[in-house]
Write a protein that holds these residues in place. Structure first.
Motif, PDB file in Angstrom:
ATOM      1  N   SER A  46     -32.445  25.878   9.063  1.00  0.00           N
ATOM      2  CA  SER A  46     -31.698  24.614   9.134  1.00  0.00           C
ATOM      3  C   SER A  46     -32.480  23.560   8.365  1.00  0.00           C
ATOM      4  O   SER A  46     -33.637  23.798   7.974  1.00  0.00           O
ATOM      5  N   GLY A  47     -31.859  22.408   8.187  1.00  0.00           N
ATOM      6  CA  GLY A  47     -32.577  21.296   7.578  1.00  0.00           C
ATOM      7  C   GLY A  47     -33.732  20.839   8.456  1.00  0.00           C
ATOM      8  O   GLY A  47     -34.805  20.493   7.965  1.00  0.00           O
ATOM      9  N   GLN A  48     -33.493  20.839   9.770  1.00  0.00           N
ATOM     10  CA  GLN A  48     -34.572  20.458  10.687  1.00  0.00           C
ATOM     11  C   GLN A  48     -35.763  21.406  10.547  1.00  0.00           C
ATOM     12  O   GLN A  48     -36.915  20.973  10.566  1.00  0.00           O
ATOM     13  N   TYR A  93     -32.745  10.230   8.715  1.00  0.00           N
ATOM     14  CA  TYR A  93     -31.839  11.068   9.498  1.00  0.00           C
ATOM     15  C   TYR A  93     -32.316  11.077  10.965  1.00  0.00           C
ATOM     16  O   TYR A  93     -33.520  11.174  11.231  1.00  0.00           O
ATOM     17  N   GLU A 101     -36.228   9.453   2.380  1.00  0.00           N
ATOM     18  CA  GLU A 101     -34.989  10.107   1.954  1.00  0.00           C
ATOM     19  C   GLU A 101     -34.475   9.442   0.682  1.00  0.00           C
ATOM     20  O   GLU A 101     -34.428   8.211   0.610  1.00  0.00           O
ATOM     21  N   ASN A 134     -30.062   7.906   5.342  1.00  0.00           N
ATOM     22  CA  ASN A 134     -28.883   8.302   6.120  1.00  0.00           C
ATOM     23  C   ASN A 134     -28.868   7.514   7.420  1.00  0.00           C
ATOM     24  O   ASN A 134     -29.775   7.682   8.211  1.00  0.00           O
ATOM     25  N   ASP A 184     -36.683  13.934   1.363  1.00  0.00           N
ATOM     26  CA  ASP A 184     -35.463  14.603   1.818  1.00  0.00           C
ATOM     27  C   ASP A 184     -34.354  14.237   0.824  1.00  0.00           C
ATOM     28  O   ASP A 184     -33.913  13.090   0.774  1.00  0.00           O
ATOM     29  N   THR A 205     -31.311  15.596   0.643  1.00  0.00           N
ATOM     30  CA  THR A 205     -30.053  16.186   1.126  1.00  0.00           C
ATOM     31  C   THR A 205     -28.823  15.452   0.614  1.00  0.00           C
ATOM     32  O   THR A 205     -27.883  16.068   0.108  1.00  0.00           O
ATOM     33  N   LEU A 206     -28.804  14.129   0.755  1.00  0.00           N
ATOM     34  CA  LEU A 206     -27.585  13.380   0.451  1.00  0.00           C
ATOM     35  C   LEU A 206     -27.339  13.237  -1.052  1.00  0.00           C
ATOM     36  O   LEU A 206     -26.195  13.127  -1.481  1.00  0.00           O
ATOM     37  N   SER A 209     -31.319  19.717   3.797  1.00  0.00           N
ATOM     38  CA  SER A 209     -30.419  20.390   4.710  1.00  0.00           C
ATOM     39  C   SER A 209     -29.355  21.023   3.814  1.00  0.00           C
ATOM     40  O   SER A 209     -28.505  20.325   3.257  1.00  0.00           O
ATOM     41  N   THR A 253     -27.050  22.691   4.737  1.00  0.00           N
ATOM     42  CA  THR A 253     -25.814  22.590   5.526  1.00  0.00           C
ATOM     43  C   THR A 253     -24.802  21.627   4.912  1.00  0.00           C
ATOM     44  O   THR A 253     -23.614  21.729   5.183  1.00  0.00           O
ATOM     45  N   LYS A 254     -25.275  20.678   4.124  1.00  0.00           N
ATOM     46  CA  LYS A 254     -24.419  19.599   3.646  1.00  0.00           C
ATOM     47  C   LYS A 254     -23.833  19.960   2.275  1.00  0.00           C
ATOM     48  O   LYS A 254     -23.052  20.869   2.192  1.00  0.00           O
ATOM     49  N   VAL A 276     -25.269  26.635   8.599  1.00  0.00           N
ATOM     50  CA  VAL A 276     -26.453  25.798   8.795  1.00  0.00           C
ATOM     51  C   VAL A 276     -27.636  26.456   8.093  1.00  0.00           C
ATOM     52  O   VAL A 276     -27.844  27.667   8.219  1.00  0.00           O
ATOM     53  N   GLY A 277     -28.402  25.652   7.358  1.00  0.00           N
ATOM     54  CA  GLY A 277     -29.585  26.185   6.699  1.00  0.00           C
ATOM     55  C   GLY A 277     -30.359  25.073   6.018  1.00  0.00           C
ATOM     56  O   GLY A 277     -29.887  23.930   5.954  1.00  0.00           O
ATOM     57  N   ILE A 326     -21.509  15.959   7.567  1.00  0.00           N
ATOM     58  CA  ILE A 326     -21.302  15.311   6.260  1.00  0.00           C
ATOM     59  C   ILE A 326     -21.405  16.368   5.157  1.00  0.00           C
ATOM     60  O   ILE A 326     -21.912  17.467   5.385  1.00  0.00           O
TER      61      ILE A 326
HETATM   62  C1  LIG Z   1     -28.273  17.027   8.360  1.00  0.00           C
HETATM   63  C2  LIG Z   1     -29.523  16.474   7.829  1.00  0.00           C
HETATM   64  C3  LIG Z   1     -30.762  17.005   8.205  1.00  0.00           C
HETATM   65  C4  LIG Z   1     -30.888  18.124   9.209  1.00  0.00           C
HETATM   66  O1  LIG Z   1     -30.300  19.284   8.734  1.00  0.00           O
HETATM   67  P1  LIG Z   1     -29.670  20.423   9.667  1.00  0.00           P
HETATM   68  O2  LIG Z   1     -29.251  21.449   8.689  1.00  0.00           O
HETATM   69  O3  LIG Z   1     -28.543  19.804  10.418  1.00  0.00           O
HETATM   70  O4  LIG Z   1     -30.747  20.881  10.593  1.00  0.00           O
HETATM   71  C5  LIG Z   1     -31.898  16.451   7.639  1.00  0.00           C
HETATM   72  N1  LIG Z   1     -31.824  15.431   6.767  1.00  0.00           N
HETATM   73  C6  LIG Z   1     -30.642  14.895   6.385  1.00  0.00           C
HETATM   74  C7  LIG Z   1     -30.626  13.761   5.426  1.00  0.00           C
HETATM   75  C8  LIG Z   1     -29.462  15.392   6.904  1.00  0.00           C
HETATM   76  O5  LIG Z   1     -28.297  14.849   6.528  1.00  0.00           O
END
Ligand SMILES: *Cc1c(COP(=O)(O)O)cnc(C)c1O
Length: 448
Positions: free
Chosen positions: A108-110, A134, A178, A182, A207, A209-210, A229, A231-232, A241-242, A393
Motif C-alpha cells: 500500500s502507499g502507507q 496525507y 508531498e 493532500n 510523496d 502520489t497526486l 500510493s 492505489t491512486k 491497493v499498493g 481519489i
Molecule cells: C492514499 C495516499 C497515501 C496512502 O496510500 P494507500 O495506498 O491508501 O495506503 C499516501 N499518500 C497520499 C498522498 C495518498 O493520497
C-alpha cells in the motif's frame, strides 16, 4: 527484469554486466513509450503482456546458487515476499518513469511511507515533515512512530527557509513533503526544501502520489527518495491497493549520519550496504531488510493491474487536468461557492507549475468551499448523480469527499487548519468523463 533499454543498441560491456532490474539506468525512450513498454521486453513466442507470475517460489539446482542469493552476492527471485517477476516489472516501469536508480513495490502507499522511513531512521531519530500531509502519513509520523521512539515536527511548507531550518535538530534524519499537498494542493517549493535537506545531510523524501511522474519528476528537483500510493493514479481505475518507493541513487549515505548503511549488517553476513551497492544502497537495504522483516510486499495480481494502469497514465493525466480545470472555472462562477482551489488558478501556483511541472495543468484533484455549512454540503452530496461520494481519489470516475468529517475527522480544528482543511471544504477527484456532464451534475446539485 527491466529490459526496455535493450531496445537501443548497447555496448557489449554493458550487456555483460547483468544487473538486477533495479539497477538499470533510465532508458533513452520518451515518457509515453516508457508508460506502455518499460519493464517488459519479451523474447520470441513469449507473452507480449507482462504475465502474472502467481508464484511464491522459484526452483534452483545448486545450494551454492541459493546461498549467493540469500547472502546478497547475487540477485535472483527466491521467495515472493522480497521479489517476484511481475512485481519487478512494475518496479522497473515506475522507476524509469521517475528516472530513479531502482524501486521497491509495497502492499500500500502507507507501507511505502513506512518502508522509506523505517529504512532510514532508528529510535531517537527525528523527522521533519510538511504539515500539508496525507492524513495517514500524519498519524504515522505524529502518533504511531512515536511509540518506536521516532519523533516528528511539522512545518508550514511555504514558510521561509529560515523558519523551517530552526526545526532541524542534530537527530533529524528525514525531510518529508508531498509534491501536491493532500488536500491543500500547494505545490512543494522543491528548490527551498532540497537545499535545506542538502545543507543538513538528510534525504529529501517526496510523496509524488497526486502529481505522478507525468506531471512532476521530483528527482529532477532535488528529491532523493520518491514514494507513491499506486492505489491512486497509477492504478487509475480504483481496483487495487499498493505502493512503491523509488530510490534516486543521489544521496550520500556515508556522511556519518547513517551507520545502518556504513556498518556491517550481521543479518546478511556483515554486508555494508553503502560499499556493496554504492549506486543505490537505500534500495538494496530496503528490500533486504524491510521486506524480509516487516513484509508489506506487493502481490503479483496488483502489480499486473498497476502495469496496466501505467500504460494509459500519459493519456489519463491530461484529461484529469483538463476536466478539473473546466470544473474549477465553472465553480468560480457559482454563487453557492465560497472559494475554489486548483493549482494554477492563483499566480503563485502558476509559478510553481512553470518551475516544477512538465505540463501546464494540475492533476484531477480540486477543492472548493460550499456556502451554508454542513447542511448545504450534505444536500449537495445527496443530489450528485454523475459524481459519487467516495473516500478514494485518482479514479477514472469522479468522486467527492468532505474531509473534515471523514479522512481528517481524527484531527482537532487546529491540526485540520494546518493540514489545509476548513469545515466547508469539499474535495473533488475529477475523473475522465465528459467535462460537460460533470459541470451539469455539479450545477444541479449546487442549485438551492
Ligand atoms: C492514499 C495516499 C497515501 C496512502 O496510500 P494507500 O495506498 O491508501 O495506503 C499516501 N499518500 C497520499 C498522498 C495518498 O493520497
Amino acid at each position: 527484469m527491466s529490459k526496455s533499454a535493450d531496445k537501443k543498441p548497447r555496448k557489449p560491456a554493458e550487456k555483460s554486466a547483468a544487473k538486477p532490474a533495479q539497477a538499470t539506468a533510465p532508458a533513452p525512450l520518451n515518457f509515453a513509450t516508457l508508460c506502455v513498454q518499460a519493464g517488459h521486453n519479451p523474447g520470441v513466442g513469449e507473452s507480449r503482456i507482462p504475465p502474472i507470475v502467481q508464484s511464491t517460489t522459484y526452483k534452483y539446482d545448486d545450494i551454492d546458487h541459493v546461498n549467493r542469493i540469500m547472502t546478497l552476492q547475487e540477485f535472483g527471485h527466491k521467495y515472493s515476499r522480497t521479489s517476484n517477476p511481475t512485481v519487478a516489472g512494475f518496479e522497473a516501469r515506475i522507476n524509469q518513469l521517475e528516472g530513479g536508480a531502482g524501486a521497491v513495490a509495497t502492499a500500500s502507499g502507507q507501507a511505502a511511507t513506512l518502508l522509506a522511513i523505517a529504512s532510514i531512521v532508528r529510535a531517537g531519530d527525528h523527522i521533519l515533515a510538511a504539515s500539508q500531509l496525507y492524513g495517514g502519513s500524519f498519524t504515522l509520523f505524529n502518533s504511531t512512530l512515536k511509540k518506536f521512539g521516532v519523533t516528528a515536527d511539522f512545518f508550514e511548507p511555504d514558510a521561509p527557509a529560515r523558519a523551517i531550518e530552526k526545526l532541524f535538530r542534530p537527530e533529524t534524519r528525514v525531510l518529508f513533503g508531498e509534491t501536491l499537498g493532500n488536500p491543500g494542493l500547494a505545490i512543494l517549493d522543491f528548490d527551498k526544501l532540497s537545499a535545506l535537506a542538502g545543507k543538513h545531510g538528510v534525504p529529501f523524501v517526496v510523496d509524488n502520489t497526486l502529481a505522478t511522474p507525468f506531471l512532476c519528476q521530483p528527482f529532477r528537483h532535488g528529491a532523493n527518495i520518491i514514494i507513491h500510493s499506486a492505489t491512486k493514479y497509477i492504478d487509475g481505475h480504483a481496483t487495487s491497493v499498493g505502493g512503491v518507493v523509488i530510490d534516486g541513487g543521489n544521496f550520500d549515505w556515508t556522511n556519518g549520519k547513517f551507520p545502518d548503511f556504513t556498518e556491517p549488517d550481521p543479518t546478511y553476513n556483515g554486508v555494508i550496504y553503502a560499499k556493496k551497492f554504492p549506486q543505490s544502497p537505500f534500495l538494496f537495504k530496503a528490500r533486504a531488510q524491510f521486506l524480509r522483516d516487516y513484509g508489506g510486499c506487493l502481490n503479483p495480481m496488483n502489480a499486473f493491474l498497476f502495469n496496466l494502469g501505467l500504460e494509459t497514465l500519459h493519456l489519463r493525466m491530461p484529461r484529469h487536468g483538463e476536466n478539473a480545470l473546466a470544473l474549477a472555472r465553472f465553480l468560480t462562477t457559482r454563487p453557492q461557492v465560497a472559494w475554489v482551489n486548483y493549482p494554477g488558478l492563483d499566480p503563485n501556483g502558476k509559478k510553481r507549475i512553470t518551475r516544477y511541472f512538465n505540463h501546464k495543468n494540475g492533476s484531477g484533484i480540486l477543492t472548493f468551499g460550499i456556502k451554508g455549512g454542513v447542511p448545504a454540503i450534505r444536500r449537495f452530496v445527496k443530489k450528485l448523480n454523475v459524481a459519487a461520494l467516495v473516500v478514494h481519489i485518482g479514479d477514472a470516475r469522479t468522486g467527492v469527499l468532505h474531509p473534515a468529517s471523514s479522512t481528517h475527522a481524527q484531527l482537532n480544528g487546529k491540526a485540520q487548519r494546518a493540514a489545509g482543511i476548513t469545515p466547508d471544504l469539499v474535495r473533488v477527484s475529477v475523473g475522465i468523463e465528459d467535462a460537460n456532464d460533470l459541470i451539469a451534475d455539479f450545477d444541479q446539485a449546487l442549485a438551492p
